[in-house]
Write an enzyme that holds these catalytic residues in place. Sequence first.
Site: not given
Length: 280
Positions: A149, A33-34, A37
Amino acid sequence: MIIAETITEVRQQVAAWRKEGLTIGLVPTMGALHEGHISLVRESVKECDRTVASVFVNPTQFAAGEDLDKYPRTFERDVELLEQNGCDMVFYPAVEEMYPAGFGAEIQITTDMVHQLCGASRPTHFKGVCTVVGKLFNIVTPDKGFFGEKDAQQLAILKKMVRDLNFPLEVVGCPTIREADGLAKSSRNSYLSPEERAAAVILYKTMQAAKEKLESGMTDAEEVKKFMTDMIQTEPLAKIDYIQVVDGIDLIPVKEVSPGDLVALAVYFGSTRLIDNFTV
Ligand code: PAF
């Protein structure tokens, strides 16, 4: 935060929340995760009473020879980040939980949108994405599913899947989160060497320059693509997979660019393929 490894545990917890009349948001992830997220988790926490994140490196969306084995796995750190940002439950299934022996079903979008853009070089990818996300929707039964997106084609395809198959939920798209120099946050950025990482900023610079061209009246899609190709090719470490202008719903290539269209690209830096896009 609850850590659930089985579908049964998830279903029981979701049933308890439903009994209390609570709404549920789902953030599907493959972990590593970054901030991209985390922005999805925060949006879900804002819009829904309870947030479930899934961490599952889905084998069916990787073709042979892709990066399934080397995909970064950082579960302990992921748990910390999810907990700090208000996630209520993480679903962390084993491959056998999602695809038990004898598994034999898939969800496939049958229009041309799956063959455009990333679908040209990853022909089975979106079938794997739709199948796993469809399963996650059925397991968690969220009111809303949150997606970035940055993966614009995935977002458009999942919206179509939900529409066409009547999944009773809303797919929410959230803006791309970027590094200070404009590179879109991605778990795959960790594969880049320092030189490739420095070179990759050409993607953002090119998109910004293309936006300016569009604002100053350029409308011919071929001209836009040529402008972007020429600019990216000034960077010796960049190897273009595609640069395409498509309509924002069905992802069909356009000749004249108009508001709502999507300008999308995929470019290799060494063996790492980065994607990015903007909406006109
Ligand atoms: O965007 C991703 O990380 C994955 O494609 C998703 C949506 C979690 C499905 O495995």
